[in-house]
Design an enzyme around this catalytic site. Structure first.
Site, PDB file in Angstrom:
ATOM      1  N   LYS A  40       0.841  -1.201   0.000  1.00  0.00           N
ATOM      2  CA  LYS A  40       0.000   0.000   0.000  1.00  0.00           C
ATOM      3  C   LYS A  40       0.875   1.249   0.000  1.00  0.00           C
ATOM      4  CE  LYS A  40      -0.702  -0.306   5.006  1.00  0.00           C
ATOM      5  NZ  LYS A  40      -1.583   0.280   6.005  1.00  0.00           N
ATOM      6  N   ARG A 137      -9.893   0.103  14.953  1.00  0.00           N
ATOM      7  CA  ARG A 137      -9.902   0.849  13.684  1.00  0.00           C
ATOM      8  C   ARG A 137     -11.082   0.390  12.838  1.00  0.00           C
ATOM      9  NH1 ARG A 137      -4.200   1.243  10.457  1.00  0.00           N
ATOM     10  NH2 ARG A 137      -4.603  -0.954  10.048  1.00  0.00           N
ATOM     11  N   HIS A 167      -5.773  -7.222  13.074  1.00  0.00           N
ATOM     12  CA  HIS A 167      -4.518  -6.460  13.028  1.00  0.00           C
ATOM     13  C   HIS A 167      -4.113  -6.077  14.454  1.00  0.00           C
ATOM     14  CE1 HIS A 167      -1.398  -4.190  11.077  1.00  0.00           C
ATOM     15  NE2 HIS A 167      -1.811  -3.038  11.535  1.00  0.00           N
ATOM     16  N   ARG A 223       1.108 -10.826   6.923  1.00  0.00           N
ATOM     17  CA  ARG A 223       1.090  -9.616   6.090  1.00  0.00           C
ATOM     18  C   ARG A 223       2.368  -8.833   6.385  1.00  0.00           C
ATOM     19  NH1 ARG A 223      -3.792  -9.584   8.799  1.00  0.00           N
ATOM     20  NH2 ARG A 223      -3.178  -7.647   9.845  1.00  0.00           N
ATOM     21  N   TYR A 269      15.979  31.567   3.932  1.00  0.00           N
ATOM     22  CA  TYR A 269      14.889  32.379   4.472  1.00  0.00           C
ATOM     23  C   TYR A 269      15.051  32.635   5.966  1.00  0.00           C
ATOM     24  CZ  TYR A 269      12.361  31.530   0.128  1.00  0.00           C
ATOM     25  OH  TYR A 269      11.985  31.478  -1.181  1.00  0.00           O
ATOM     26  N   CYS A 316      14.354  24.993   1.926  1.00  0.00           N
ATOM     27  CA  CYS A 316      13.396  25.681   1.060  1.00  0.00           C
ATOM     28  C   CYS A 316      12.514  24.639   0.362  1.00  0.00           C
ATOM     29  CB  CYS A 316      14.120  26.505  -0.001  1.00  0.00           C
ATOM     30  SG  CYS A 316      15.378  27.607   0.665  1.00  0.00           S
ATOM     31  N   ASP A 318      12.526  23.694  -2.786  1.00  0.00           N
ATOM     32  CA  ASP A 318      13.194  22.859  -3.788  1.00  0.00           C
ATOM     33  C   ASP A 318      14.701  22.726  -3.562  1.00  0.00           C
ATOM     34  OD1 ASP A 318      10.673  23.316  -5.314  1.00  0.00           O
ATOM     35  OD2 ASP A 318      11.549  25.328  -5.426  1.00  0.00           O
TER      36      ASP A 318
HETATM   37  N1  PMH Z   1      -1.853  -5.338   7.682  1.00  0.00           N
HETATM   38  C1  PMH Z   1      -2.540  -4.196   7.858  1.00  0.00           C
HETATM   39  C2  PMH Z   1      -4.027  -4.241   7.947  1.00  0.00           C
HETATM   40  C3  PMH Z   1      -1.833  -2.990   7.946  1.00  0.00           C
HETATM   41  O1  PMH Z   1      -2.527  -1.864   8.123  1.00  0.00           O
HETATM   42  C4  PMH Z   1      -0.412  -2.995   7.869  1.00  0.00           C
HETATM   43  C5  PMH Z   1       0.409  -1.763   7.999  1.00  0.00           C
HETATM   44  C6  PMH Z   1       0.242  -4.215   7.681  1.00  0.00           C
HETATM   45  C7  PMH Z   1      -0.519  -5.369   7.609  1.00  0.00           C
HETATM   46  C8  PMH Z   1       1.734  -4.334   7.609  1.00  0.00           C
HETATM   47  O2  PMH Z   1       2.313  -3.976   8.820  1.00  0.00           O
HETATM   48  P1  PMH Z   1       3.898  -3.810   8.967  1.00  0.00           P
HETATM   49  O3  PMH Z   1       4.296  -2.749   8.000  1.00  0.00           O
HETATM   50  O4  PMH Z   1       4.084  -3.366  10.382  1.00  0.00           O
HETATM   51  O5  PMH Z   1       4.487  -5.109   8.645  1.00  0.00           O
HETATM   52  N2  PMH Z   1      -0.304  -0.596   8.274  1.00  0.00           N
HETATM   53  C9  PMH Z   1       0.204   0.543   8.768  1.00  0.00           C
HETATM   54  C10 PMH Z   1      -0.588   1.640   9.062  1.00  0.00           C
HETATM   55  O6  PMH Z   1      -1.880   1.667   8.892  1.00  0.00           O
HETATM   56  N3  PMH Z   1       0.136   2.607   9.572  1.00  0.00           N
HETATM   57  O7  PMH Z   1       1.389   2.182   9.598  1.00  0.00           O
HETATM   58  C11 PMH Z   1       1.453   0.916   9.109  1.00  0.00           C
END
Ligand code: PMH
Length: 387
Positions: A40, A137, A167, A223, A269, A316, A318
């Protein structure tokens, strides 16, 4: 350096490091445990498609994204592996997901009822039921909610319960009490699920931290996010990793201007820096619009010819300025994240300066910074993300 971008600032993504991090995790997990590569947010800023392809070659079987848009982008790039959207999707988009063979996360009975009405095709739609065991969440929170969601799913014969997951909020922390409570709730909910007559193929709860610490207890899929990119899930875990992680992301630039300024002369700046003595100043073409946050002014250093040079004055939009030991030619390499000689600036160092977590650092490097991908030690491709 490349034909498809024209600026002297870029990020290098070491796909060999990603491959290493995936292979080592696969070896760490019990035989048969699947690995979902979490790509993601454009692969945590590294580039979703190249990371996804590398992870799949190294043994990942699933991809995880936050949004349907991210999943469709991967399909459009020609990635055919199974993809799960980990976040909430609009019920009216269920047909779009089905057409692209994208699995969706569900946890609301009303959502399933609505999706059932919207969905006009006959082909199956694949869902992973999310339960909230303490992250607070998204997800079903009670046995009643789980029963309702399961009933709503069973009410449409085109809907398939492919997965069940949760999670963790604290898997990266030394204190395990909250993690244990979440884990037990998940075990209880998987039992309830069985009693409701569904047996999803995939049961998953582990993020990187949980997969690194408790590989034997992570059901049949993990995951894998932050550690796949070579970063420790938390500073606490950094010295206790079960295998070496290789950091994939480096950030580089080149000096575009070098000059000697006199005592009393200012830089940038607000003239937050004023030279106390004759000072060699280098200008680096990266700024806060590239994600190199203004809050790093006066905190971060860069590496030039193996030496640490402080950023002086305010960063700055850029450009930024650094203090050099002496005259250095224009065009000299500047390392903002990475190694130069014996010196190294890690993503964790930058995160600490900003009072944030390592996850945020590659994510904040904007699309204006082209990415160069290395595979087998050689440039495999370059991506100019704004052209
Ligand atoms: N699964 C879910 C639903 C997640 O949101 C995330 C990471 C992972 C797996 C992977 O976790 P890891 O990167 O710790 O291995 N999500 C997020 C988040 O929402 N903010 O930081 C990491």
């Amino acid at each position: 350096m490349s034909e498809n971008f024209y600026r002297e600032t870029w990020a290098e993504i070491d796909l060999d490091a990603v491959e290493h991090n995936v292979r080592r995790m696969k070896q760490h997990l019990p035989e048969g445990t699947q690995l979902m590569a979490v790509v993601k947010a454009d692969g945590y800023g590294h580039g979703a498609e190249p990371v996804a392809r590398t992870a799949l070659e190294a043994g990942a079987t699933w991809l995880g994204v936050a949004l349907l848009d991210e999943a469709i982008a991967l399909r459009k790039a020609g990635v055919h592996a199974p993809i799960l959207v980990l976040g909430w999707t609009r019920p009216q988009d269920v047909g779009l997901a089905a057409r692209h063979h994208i699995s969706l996360t569900v946890f609301q009975k009303e959502w399933l009822e609505e999706a059932s009405r919207y969905y006009k095709d006959a082909s199956p739609v694949f869902f992973h039921i999310k339960c909230d065991t303490g992250m607070g969440r998204i997800g079903v929170r009670t046995p009643e909610e789980l029963s309702e969601v399961v009933r709503a799913l069973q009410a449409d014969s085109r809907f398939v319960a492919e997965g069940f997951f949760t999670h963790f909020a604290t898997a990266d922390e030394a204190d395990e009490a909250y993690f244990r409570r979440q884990y037990q709730r998940f075990v209880d909910m998987t039992e309830q699920l069985k009693s409701l007559g569904i047996n999803p193929n995939l049961i998953h709860c582990a993020n990187s931290a949980a997969a690194l610490k408790y590989p034997e207890k992570m059901f049949n899929m993990v995951r894998y996010g932050i550690a796949m990119y070579g970063l420790s899930p938390s500073p606490e875990m950094k010295d206790r990793l079960p295998f070496e992680l290789k950091e994939a992301f480096t950030l580089k630039s080149r000096l575009v201007h070098v000059k000697l300024i006199e005592p009393g002369e200012g830089v940038s700046y607000g003239v937050a820096f004023r030279a106390a003595e004759p000072t060699w100043v280098g200008t680096v073409p990266i700024g806060y619009a590239d994600g190199w946050q203004r809050a790093l002014s006066g905190k971060a250093s860069v590496l030039v010819a193996g030496k640490r040079c402080p950023i002086i004055g305010r960063i700055c939009m850029d450009q930024l300025m650094i203090a050099l030991d002496g005259p250095v030619p224009v065009g000299e390499l500047v390392t903002l994240i990475g190694e130069d000689g014996a010196e190294r600036i890690g993503i964790d160092d930058i995160a600490a300066m900003l009072g944030t977590i390592n996850y945020e650092i590659p994510c904040m490097i904007s699309k204006r910074v082209p990415r160069i991908y290395f595979k087998n030690g050689k440039i495999a491709r370059t991506a100019n993300l704004i052209l």
